[in-house]
Motif scaffolding. Structure first.
Motif, mmCIF file in Angstrom:
data_model
loop_
_atom_site.group_PDB
_atom_site.id
_atom_site.type_symbol
_atom_site.label_atom_id
_atom_site.label_comp_id
_atom_site.label_asym_id
_atom_site.label_seq_id
_atom_site.Cartn_x
_atom_site.Cartn_y
_atom_site.Cartn_z
ATOM 1 N N GLY A 545 -3.585 -2.594 -3.885
ATOM 2 C CA GLY A 545 -4.813 -2.526 -3.099
ATOM 3 C C GLY A 545 -5.725 -3.682 -3.490
ATOM 4 N N ILE A 546 -6.432 -4.218 -2.514
ATOM 5 C CA ILE A 546 -7.295 -5.364 -2.824
ATOM 6 C C ILE A 546 -8.500 -4.912 -3.638
ATOM 7 N N LYS A 547 -8.994 -3.718 -3.242
ATOM 8 C CA LYS A 547 -10.109 -3.170 -4.016
ATOM 9 C C LYS A 547 -9.637 -1.951 -4.793
ATOM 10 N N ALA A 548 -10.397 -1.537 -5.709
ATOM 11 C CA ALA A 548 -10.247 -0.250 -6.405
ATOM 12 C C ALA A 548 -8.961 -0.081 -7.207
ATOM 13 N N ASP A 549 -8.228 -1.165 -7.441
ATOM 14 C CA ASP A 549 -7.044 -1.132 -8.302
ATOM 15 C C ASP A 549 -6.003 -0.082 -7.927
ATOM 16 N N GLY A 550 -5.923 0.246 -6.683
ATOM 17 C CA GLY A 550 -4.919 1.239 -6.267
ATOM 18 C C GLY A 550 -3.581 0.581 -5.925
ATOM 19 N N VAL A 551 -2.526 1.413 -5.851
ATOM 20 C CA VAL A 551 -1.233 0.946 -5.336
ATOM 21 C C VAL A 551 -0.737 1.942 -4.309
ATOM 22 N N PHE A 552 -0.106 1.439 -3.286
ATOM 23 C CA PHE A 552 0.420 2.343 -2.272
ATOM 24 C C PHE A 552 1.603 1.693 -1.570
ATOM 25 N N LEU A 553 2.201 2.426 -0.636
ATOM 26 C CA LEU A 553 3.377 1.916 0.072
ATOM 27 C C LEU A 553 3.008 1.566 1.508
ATOM 28 N N LYS A 554 3.547 0.467 1.937
ATOM 29 C CA LYS A 554 3.187 -0.050 3.253
ATOM 30 C C LYS A 554 4.376 -0.800 3.849
ATOM 31 N N GLY A 555 4.362 -1.019 5.140
ATOM 32 C CA GLY A 555 5.436 -1.808 5.757
ATOM 33 C C GLY A 555 5.544 -3.171 5.073
ATOM 34 N N CYS A 556 6.784 -3.609 4.857
ATOM 35 C CA CYS A 556 6.957 -4.855 4.104
ATOM 36 C C CYS A 556 6.462 -6.065 4.886
ATOM 37 N N ASP A 557 5.847 -6.971 4.168
ATOM 38 C CA ASP A 557 5.313 -8.196 4.770
ATOM 39 C C ASP A 557 5.695 -9.333 3.828
ATOM 40 N N ARG A 558 6.604 -10.181 4.301
ATOM 41 C CA ARG A 558 7.134 -11.134 3.335
ATOM 42 C C ARG A 558 6.167 -12.235 2.934
ATOM 43 N N PHE A 559 5.018 -12.301 3.599
ATOM 44 C CA PHE A 559 4.061 -13.338 3.213
ATOM 45 C C PHE A 559 2.964 -12.825 2.291
ATOM 46 N N SER A 560 2.869 -11.514 2.157
ATOM 47 C CA SER A 560 1.768 -10.965 1.361
ATOM 48 C C SER A 560 2.031 -11.061 -0.141
ATOM 49 N N THR A 561 1.152 -11.729 -0.842
ATOM 50 C CA THR A 561 1.299 -11.827 -2.299
ATOM 51 C C THR A 561 0.962 -10.496 -2.968
ATOM 52 N N PHE A 562 0.291 -9.623 -2.246
ATOM 53 C CA PHE A 562 -0.034 -8.303 -2.811
ATOM 54 C C PHE A 562 1.204 -7.408 -2.862
ATOM 55 N N GLN A 563 2.259 -7.874 -2.189
ATOM 56 C CA GLN A 563 3.534 -7.133 -2.241
ATOM 57 C C GLN A 563 4.537 -7.830 -3.158
ATOM 58 N N LYS A 564 4.117 -8.848 -3.848
ATOM 59 C CA LYS A 564 5.054 -9.561 -4.738
ATOM 60 C C LYS A 564 4.844 -9.127 -6.186
ATOM 61 N N TRP A 565 5.929 -8.761 -6.812
ATOM 62 C CA TRP A 565 5.886 -8.215 -8.177
ATOM 63 C C TRP A 565 6.864 -8.954 -9.072
ATOM 64 N N GLN A 566 6.510 -9.019 -10.321
ATOM 65 C CA GLN A 566 7.327 -9.793 -11.259
ATOM 66 C C GLN A 566 7.420 -9.056 -12.596
ATOM 67 N N PHE A 567 8.662 -8.906 -13.087
ATOM 68 C CA PHE A 567 8.835 -8.295 -14.419
ATOM 69 C C PHE A 567 8.693 -9.359 -15.503
ATOM 70 N N THR A 568 8.404 -8.920 -16.709
ATOM 71 C CA THR A 568 8.280 -9.880 -17.810
ATOM 72 C C THR A 568 9.633 -10.521 -18.138
ATOM 73 N N HIS A 569 10.695 -9.700 -18.181
ATOM 74 C CA HIS A 569 12.021 -10.234 -18.518
ATOM 75 C C HIS A 569 13.048 -9.871 -17.459
ATOM 76 N N TYR A 570 13.893 -10.829 -17.163
ATOM 77 C CA TYR A 570 15.033 -10.559 -16.290
ATOM 78 C C TYR A 570 16.311 -10.839 -17.060
ATOM 79 N N TYR A 571 17.292 -9.949 -16.944
ATOM 80 C CA TYR A 571 18.587 -10.168 -17.620
ATOM 81 C C TYR A 571 19.630 -10.560 -16.590
ATOM 82 N N GLU A 572 19.677 -11.797 -16.214
ATOM 83 C CA GLU A 572 20.694 -12.178 -15.231
ATOM 84 C C GLU A 572 21.214 -13.564 -15.511
#
Ligand code: LR7
Ligand code: MN
Length: 572
Positions: A545-572
């Motif tokens: 969420g842009i405000k109020a630090d919430g998280v929720f589920l929404k239709g995917c939008d490949r341009f939205s950075t608010f839908q982009k997530w990154q883990f600290t470590h990847y094992y690949e």
């Protein structure tokens, strides 16, 4: 068998440390267990289950007409290394590619040479029953070298008790070489037990084996590669296991016929057939402590998670009960995984029988053509196996370098309906059961990515606190911000897993078999990717969420950075 994918040029290198050369005084040192070897606990399931009948009536017949060979001074006699004379080196090199082993030397060696008896000492004393079932020995081949094909056949004729050898079936998988036509028929006509089937079209070894099985009249089918030498007493110990329980599928120990000097080499004891991800076959020694603690003798059958593929006996009616092989598998590869999973998951057992020894020429390349690209053929076969047998673990298979197979526009793995129905009909157990009970020491990687889950748009991290999700300032030391993403695509915190619920996120107990707990997170080059819930028909993604630090589920939008997530470590 899939090791070929790695483009290994030296056939012996891939078995490095596994094989020992035969000398006149054959030493049998078990190989040292490696550091990754399974924990003692995990192996507890290994000793063979109880069997109906036990004890036999006669000693294994060490039948060997080559005991005192016609020509004791012949090249390669007694399995000794042979040498190419200096003036023939060019010729020998020239002929290498006919079989990808020393074809020149093979021709010099008697087709009925004697080889060292590599069985553990007690084998000649062990008892087998008088009324063992008879077997049909099936050799499938395409463009096999004449001398090795003959040596294979003669080793069976000379070293099998006649009453147990119903027939030898040669399945010519549409070879292109002329000598495998009339000349072979003429030569074999002197042996009433040998039958030849010439396939009109190239079928690949899997369907060729089924053609052989369909023609077989023995009670047991014994499949062998066409460049082998059966050792003394090889057959009875295999048939004995099937006699004790028809659902046992025994394999001989596969000794090595050296591809360069054609010598017969002894292999280490206590080797199991195993696989590593992504379904790559290999050998693994039982740990020394385990052998000692359980007082395992070098002649005891060894239960194996998978078989090498080419050399085994199976009760014929049981083979058909299991639906034989998946006929959709092409040319070469993967069928050993298929039959192994099928056997274990549907009530049978695979064993290596140390008292039964068969030498095999390990080659660095296939001397025949694939009808399609070799790598693609093997991959496609494995994908069929994964789809039918691996359940949720197929993710682990695809995740180890086979992601591209999931693109249905590129890879058509064919129809699987019949295979899936067969598995249901046979009421086979799950792959999870197989891993826990047959192969508990498999090192299945669990975690694919872990650490904080960083949101690109807000530059904050996901936190689960007081029974709810929100975003907060990233803090590596905060356990409530620590998550793992598993190979089975669960998003885990301790034993709880993230689950979508309408537009909200909740926690549920983790369960690998529940599809609604699975998330798609394509990482790799760009590590910032969506976390997409898989369960909905439409692509639904986790969004900050842009405000109020919430998280929720929404239709995917490949341009939205608010839908982009990154883990600290990847094992690949
Ligand atoms: O299209 C084909 N038609 C055939 O009839 C391709 C092959 N074949 C024949 C071929 O002539 C040979 O006799 O099938 C047999 C096996 O082919 P190989 O010898 O090229 O296979 P391989 O020894 O390299 O590989 C192993 O894996 C294979 C596919 O998964 C089969 O299961 C082989 O039987 C198997 N061999 C063994 O298990 C011997 C030990 C190797 C190890 C480890
Ligand atoms: Mn082979």
């Amino acid at each position: 068998p899939v090791e070929k994918l790695e483009n290994n040029t030296d056939s012996r290198k891939k078995h490095a440390g596994t094989f020992k050369k035969t000398k006149s005084d054959i030493t049998r040192k078990p190989s040292k267990p490696t550091a990754q070897d399974p924990a003692e606990e995990a192996l507890r399931v290994l000793p063979s289950t109880s069997v109906k009948r036990s004890g036999g009536h006669h000693k294994v017949k060490a039948l060997d007409v080559t005991d005192r060979p016609r020509d004791p001074h012949a090249v390669g006699q007694f399995g000794q290394p042979a040498r190419v004379p200096k003036n023939e080196e060019l010729e020998s090199r020239r002929r290498w590619s006919e079989g990808f082993f020393n074809v020149f030397l093979s021709e010099q060696i008697p087709i009925d040479r004697a080889i060292p008896d590599t069985r553990p000492q007690t084998c000649s004393e062990s008892l087998v029953h008088d009324d063992l079932p008879s077997t049909s020995v099936i050799f499938c081949f395409v463009d096999e070298v004449w001398s090795t094909l003959l040596r294979s056949v003669h080793s069976v004729l000379n070293r099998s008790p006649p009453q147990l050898l119903k027939e030898i079936i040669l399945v010519d998988d549409c070879s292109t070489k002329d000598y495998l036509k009339e000349q072979l028929d003429v030569y074999m006509s002197q042996f009433p037990k040998v039958r030849i089937i010439h396939l009109k079209e190239r079928q690949g070894l899997i369907r060729a084996r089924m053609a052989g099985a369909a023609a077989a009249t023995g009670e047991v089918l014994t499949f062998l590669d066409s460049h082998i030498e059966c050792n003394v007493g090889w057959l009875e110990p295999l048939l004995e296991r099937i006699y004790l329980d028809r659902r046992k599928v025994p394999c001989p120990v596969i000794d090595v016929i050296n591809d360069k000097d054609m010598s017969y080499m002894l292999v280490d004891n206590f080797q199991r057939g195993i696989f590593k991800w992504p379904l790559v076959f290999g050998w693994s020694a039982l740990p020394e402590e385990y052998i000692q603690k359980n007082q395992i003798k070098d002649s005891d059958p060894i239960r194996c998670p998978v078989m090498a593929g080419g050399l085994f006996s199976i009760d014929k009616s049981y083979f058909y009960e299991l639906g034989a092989y998946d006929p959709g598998l092409d040319v070469w590869g993967g069928e050993n995984m298929e039959i192994s999973f099928k056997i274990w998951m549907c009530g049978g057992e695979i064993e290596i029988i140390p008292c039964s020894r068969v030498g095999h020429i390990f080659r660095s390349d296939n001397p025949y053509k694939f009808t399609k690209d070799r790598v693609k053929t093997v991959e496609r076969n494995l994908a069929r196996v994964a789809e039918v047998w691996l359940d949720e673990y197929k993710e682990v298979f695809y995740g180890h370098g086979y992601q591209h197979l999931l693109d249905k526009n590129v890879t058509d793995i064919g129809n699987l309906t019949e295979q899936i129905q067969l598995r249901e009909k046979l009421k086979c157990k799950s792959f999870k059961w197989y891993l826990e009970n047959v192969y508990p020491d498999l090192d299945t990687p669990v975690v694919k990515a872990e650490g904080l889950i960083f949101n690109v748009g807000t530059r904050k991290c996901l936190i689960f606190q007081n029974e709810s999700f929100s975003l907060t300032k990233c803090d590596l030391t905060n356990k409530s911000q620590y998550f793992t993403f598993t190979w089975l695509r669960l998003l885990r915190q301790n034993t709880s897993c993230l689950a979508p619920q309408e537009t909200q996120l909740t926690m549920e107990p983790c369960d690998n078999t529940k599809p609604h707990l699975r998330w798609i997170h394509k990482s790799g080059k760009a590590l910032t990717e969506h976390l997409m819930a898989e369960v909905y028909s439409q692509p639904i993604c986790l969004e900050a969420g842009i405000k109020a630090d919430g998280v929720f589920l929404k239709g995917c939008d490949r341009f939205s950075t608010f839908q982009k997530w990154q883990f600290t470590h990847y094992y690949e």
